[in-house]
Enzyme design. Sequence first.
Site, PDB file in Angstrom:
ATOM      1  N   GLU A 282       3.262   6.885 -11.534  1.00 27.77           N
ATOM      2  CA  GLU A 282       4.384   6.853 -10.591  1.00 27.77           C
ATOM      3  C   GLU A 282       5.697   7.156 -11.313  1.00 27.77           C
ATOM      4  O   GLU A 282       6.559   7.869 -10.795  1.00 27.77           O
ATOM      5  CB  GLU A 282       4.439   5.474  -9.933  1.00 27.77           C
ATOM      6  CG  GLU A 282       5.265   5.408  -8.684  1.00 27.77           C
ATOM      7  CD  GLU A 282       5.057   4.078  -7.954  1.00 27.77           C
ATOM      8  OE1 GLU A 282       4.230   4.040  -7.035  1.00 27.77           O
ATOM      9  OE2 GLU A 282       5.697   3.075  -8.334  1.00 27.77           O
ATOM     10  N   GLU A 285       5.819  10.813 -11.995  1.00 27.74           N
ATOM     11  CA  GLU A 285       6.078  11.506 -10.720  1.00 27.74           C
ATOM     12  C   GLU A 285       7.559  11.381 -10.355  1.00 27.74           C
ATOM     13  O   GLU A 285       8.195  12.353  -9.928  1.00 27.74           O
ATOM     14  CB  GLU A 285       5.199  10.866  -9.626  1.00 27.74           C
ATOM     15  CG  GLU A 285       5.290  11.548  -8.281  1.00 27.74           C
ATOM     16  CD  GLU A 285       4.573  10.744  -7.182  1.00 27.74           C
ATOM     17  OE1 GLU A 285       4.004   9.666  -7.463  1.00 27.74           O
ATOM     18  OE2 GLU A 285       4.631  11.190  -6.028  1.00 27.74           O
ATOM     19  N   CYS A 308       2.431   0.843  -3.708  1.00 26.93           N
ATOM     20  CA  CYS A 308       1.299  -0.002  -4.129  1.00 26.93           C
ATOM     21  C   CYS A 308       0.934  -1.069  -3.118  1.00 26.93           C
ATOM     22  O   CYS A 308      -0.084  -1.723  -3.257  1.00 26.93           O
ATOM     23  CB  CYS A 308       1.568  -0.610  -5.500  1.00 26.93           C
ATOM     24  SG  CYS A 308       3.185  -1.324  -5.662  1.00 26.93           S
ATOM     25  N   SER A 328       5.614   7.677  -3.160  1.00 28.46           N
ATOM     26  CA  SER A 328       4.852   8.183  -4.298  1.00 28.46           C
ATOM     27  C   SER A 328       3.416   8.407  -3.863  1.00 28.46           C
ATOM     28  O   SER A 328       2.889   7.674  -3.017  1.00 28.46           O
ATOM     29  CB  SER A 328       4.893   7.133  -5.412  1.00 28.46           C
ATOM     30  OG  SER A 328       3.836   7.341  -6.315  1.00 28.46           O
ATOM     31  N   LYS A 367      -5.169  -5.926   1.260  1.00 29.58           N
ATOM     32  CA  LYS A 367      -6.033  -5.297   0.240  1.00 29.58           C
ATOM     33  C   LYS A 367      -7.475  -5.204   0.729  1.00 29.58           C
ATOM     34  O   LYS A 367      -8.223  -4.318   0.316  1.00 29.58           O
ATOM     35  CB  LYS A 367      -5.968  -6.088  -1.065  1.00 29.58           C
ATOM     36  CG  LYS A 367      -4.626  -5.984  -1.786  1.00 29.58           C
ATOM     37  CD  LYS A 367      -4.483  -4.670  -2.506  1.00 29.58           C
ATOM     38  CE  LYS A 367      -3.076  -4.506  -3.053  1.00 29.58           C
ATOM     39  NZ  LYS A 367      -2.821  -3.125  -3.469  1.00 29.58           N
ATOM     40  N   GLU A 370      -7.290  -2.157   2.669  1.00 30.55           N
ATOM     41  CA  GLU A 370      -7.061  -0.986   1.817  1.00 30.55           C
ATOM     42  C   GLU A 370      -8.369  -0.474   1.216  1.00 30.55           C
ATOM     43  O   GLU A 370      -8.634   0.733   1.208  1.00 30.55           O
ATOM     44  CB  GLU A 370      -6.073  -1.324   0.687  1.00 30.55           C
ATOM     45  CG  GLU A 370      -5.731  -0.121  -0.180  1.00 30.55           C
ATOM     46  CD  GLU A 370      -4.797  -0.467  -1.348  1.00 30.55           C
ATOM     47  OE1 GLU A 370      -5.024  -1.505  -2.008  1.00 30.55           O
ATOM     48  OE2 GLU A 370      -3.850   0.287  -1.607  1.00 30.55           O
ATOM     49  N   GLU A 375     -10.604   7.328   2.200  1.00 36.70           N
ATOM     50  CA  GLU A 375     -10.246   8.168   1.055  1.00 36.70           C
ATOM     51  C   GLU A 375     -10.483   7.451  -0.285  1.00 36.70           C
ATOM     52  O   GLU A 375     -10.401   8.074  -1.338  1.00 36.70           O
ATOM     53  CB  GLU A 375      -8.781   8.644   1.166  1.00 36.70           C
ATOM     54  CG  GLU A 375      -7.715   7.576   1.084  1.00 36.70           C
ATOM     55  CD  GLU A 375      -7.361   6.931   2.426  1.00 36.70           C
ATOM     56  OE1 GLU A 375      -8.224   6.908   3.314  1.00 36.70           O
ATOM     57  OE2 GLU A 375      -6.238   6.419   2.565  1.00 36.70           O
ATOM     58  N   CYS A 512       4.188  -9.957  -3.789  1.00 40.90           N
ATOM     59  CA  CYS A 512       2.805 -10.451  -3.748  1.00 40.90           C
ATOM     60  C   CYS A 512       2.683 -11.958  -3.965  1.00 40.90           C
ATOM     61  O   CYS A 512       1.720 -12.559  -3.522  1.00 40.90           O
ATOM     62  CB  CYS A 512       1.963  -9.731  -4.793  1.00 40.90           C
ATOM     63  SG  CYS A 512       1.674  -8.033  -4.343  1.00 40.90           S
TER      64      CYS A 512
HETATM   65 FE1  HC1 Z   1       0.118  -6.977  -5.658  1.00 42.79          FE
HETATM   66 FE2  HC1 Z   1      -0.280  -4.768  -6.798  1.00 42.79          FE
HETATM   67  S1  HC1 Z   1       1.412  -6.191  -7.299  1.00 42.79           S
HETATM   68  S2  HC1 Z   1       0.162  -4.956  -4.550  1.00 42.79           S
HETATM   69  O1  HC1 Z   1       1.770  -7.096  -4.925  1.00 42.79           O
HETATM   70  O2  HC1 Z   1       0.802  -3.208  -6.994  1.00 42.79           O
HETATM   71  O3  HC1 Z   1      -1.886  -7.755  -3.690  1.00 42.79           O
HETATM   72  O4  HC1 Z   1      -0.256  -9.474  -7.212  1.00 42.79           O
HETATM   73  O5  HC1 Z   1      -2.464  -6.580  -7.081  1.00 42.79           O
HETATM   74  O6  HC1 Z   1      -2.738  -3.144  -6.163  1.00 42.79           O
HETATM   75  O7  HC1 Z   1      -0.927  -4.773  -9.720  1.00 42.79           O
HETATM   76  C1  HC1 Z   1      -1.088  -7.602  -4.417  1.00 42.79           C
HETATM   77  C2  HC1 Z   1      -0.101  -8.612  -6.567  1.00 42.79           C
HETATM   78  C3  HC1 Z   1      -1.412  -6.304  -6.685  1.00 42.79           C
HETATM   79  C4  HC1 Z   1      -1.798  -3.736  -6.466  1.00 42.79           C
HETATM   80  C5  HC1 Z   1      -0.726  -4.727  -8.632  1.00 42.79           C
END
Ligand code: HC1
Length: 579
Positions: A282, A285, A308, A328, A367, A370, A375, A512
């Site tokens: 990132e 980028e 993220c 990103s 998550k 996700e 994909e 998070c």
């Molecule tokens: Fe997160 Fe991440 S920080 S999104 O907040 O970018 O869930 O803790 O795991 O994937 O590393 C959450 C936290 C986490 C991702 C990272």
Amino acid sequence: IIKLIIDDKPVVVEQGTTILEAAKSIGIKIPSLCYMKMDDLNFENKPGGCRVCVIEVEGRRNLAPACKTECTEGMVVKTHTVRVINARRTVVELILSDHPAECLTCAKSGECELQELAQNLGIREIHYTGEQSHYKGDQSPAIIREMDKCIMCRRCETICNEVQTVGVLSAVNRGFESVVAPAFEMDLDHSVCTYCGQCVAVCPTGALTERDYTWKVIEALVDPQKTVVVQTAPAVRAALGEAFGMEPGTLVTGKMVSALKKLGFDYVFDTDFAADLTIMEEGTEFLDRLTRYLDGDKSVKLPILTSCCPAWVKFFEHQFPEMIDIPSTAKSPQQMFGAIAKSYFAKKLNKKREDLVVVSVMPCLAKKYECTREEFAINGDADVNVSITTRELARLIRNANIDFASLDDEDFDQPLGESTGAGVIFGTTGGVIEAAVRTAYELHTGKHLEKVEFEELRGMEGLRKATVDFDGMKLNIGIAHGLGNARKLLEDVRAGKSEFHAIEIMACPGGCIGGGGQPYHHGNVDILKKRQKAIYREDAGKAIRKSHENPFIQELYSEFLGRPLSDLSHELLHTHYFN
Ligand code: HC1
Ligand code: SF4
């Protein structure tokens, strides 16, 4: 200012203060159920509907709800007379008369505010009987709605509408039929829900809970054909201890690793490693886009937005579909980890990707969703097979009779367990962009960054901005946490008024650390602040604090990926969005 007496104690408050707040300020806790306030997060739910917080005001005939009644000069308030307590008992009994008595098997048992209240009021019998309301259940990949357990406190509705501005939940129907639901009582899955899980985080009962996948983890762990790899998100270590009675803000990284090894995972790795990898991709980028932008390339758009947080990604896909080329393209650390585990690491083990089961432990409900996105799979085999929350990990640890508090600290396995302080701070609002700045500064200027802490990027305010000096080049950075705050920044971008070169967005208030899968905070923002401090403490204690200095990241590039944004990096570590 106003002077009044509560339970024989004098108290002085500002005009407009409620009796509930005045009592709290002198250490008197009036029980409440629907009410919840989190100052720093702009959240206040006070429908005044449940009537649990009733109190007696001298000279008034009726009991008054403390959450809705403002203090007046000379008021004399009693918070626990027999009349008050009997009224609270009646109210709670009435709520319980339309609530399934499933405490022994309820996912929220032990954490349920209604259950606690019934116990504190000493309710042993429900004197009101009759028909109970029944509603359609709803299971998404992330959230379970069991609305028979809903007490209509409306906290979920308030947080979804006012803090997150997603607007999925609202009360529908009338009287006995009324329930909080998406429009037309459709399933969450068919709505624009982002799965941020903030409704779950504030629900007082078992009406909203995470979809529990601990059984899937156990199934993988007992399968002799599978190599089971686990990754732990940055924010988990700052909150898992709370599930075992430890003080909020206790760091339990070593104990967490030890527990995961005892549970039987073959490799205990760290999402923080992949967070370092995210910074490489990132950050590169960003620098690439910035350079082209400054060179006058009209096809390049700024600001770049971090990508993220999957709830945030789902939010902009639904709400700002014309802007999907701005974030990103870097996958989230969870997904980068999965892709690397099932290629680079599987190859090192001489195994096929299907032989590996990748489990993630996340503070997050989104998550779970996700890792089901198409994909992020090859021929139906997901890069991350199962995502469980901090709460589910605590459950697995308890199920296995592991005495968490007495565990010794253990270290993550290598190579995907090594991380820098930059990877750790991903777990709090402001951390992703601070981590990116640490690396981008050195890559761009070629100079050594002496002080890695960027205090101006830290804090808990919902919207923050800072200008960082890249050796003469001033970079404007924006930070938003909570989707309502994100919306404000995005509307500026859409209107062409944004002053920022880069923006970090996290869906959950606090980032998070405040995720919908963390141990319940019951509205106490101090808990989030303590978790945030813990994250910065872990960073400060790390030997290496810049992602590009992680030796195992360097090895991953030299042995496998080549360089950031290489063809293979693009194939494995970048993604695209849908409108
Ligand atoms: Fe997160 Fe991440 S920080 S999104 O907040 O970018 O869930 O803790 O795991 O994937 O590393 C959450 C936290 C986490 C991702 C990272
Ligand atoms: Fe709203 Fe988030 Fe709950 Fe979905 S998960 S209903 S977006 S608060």
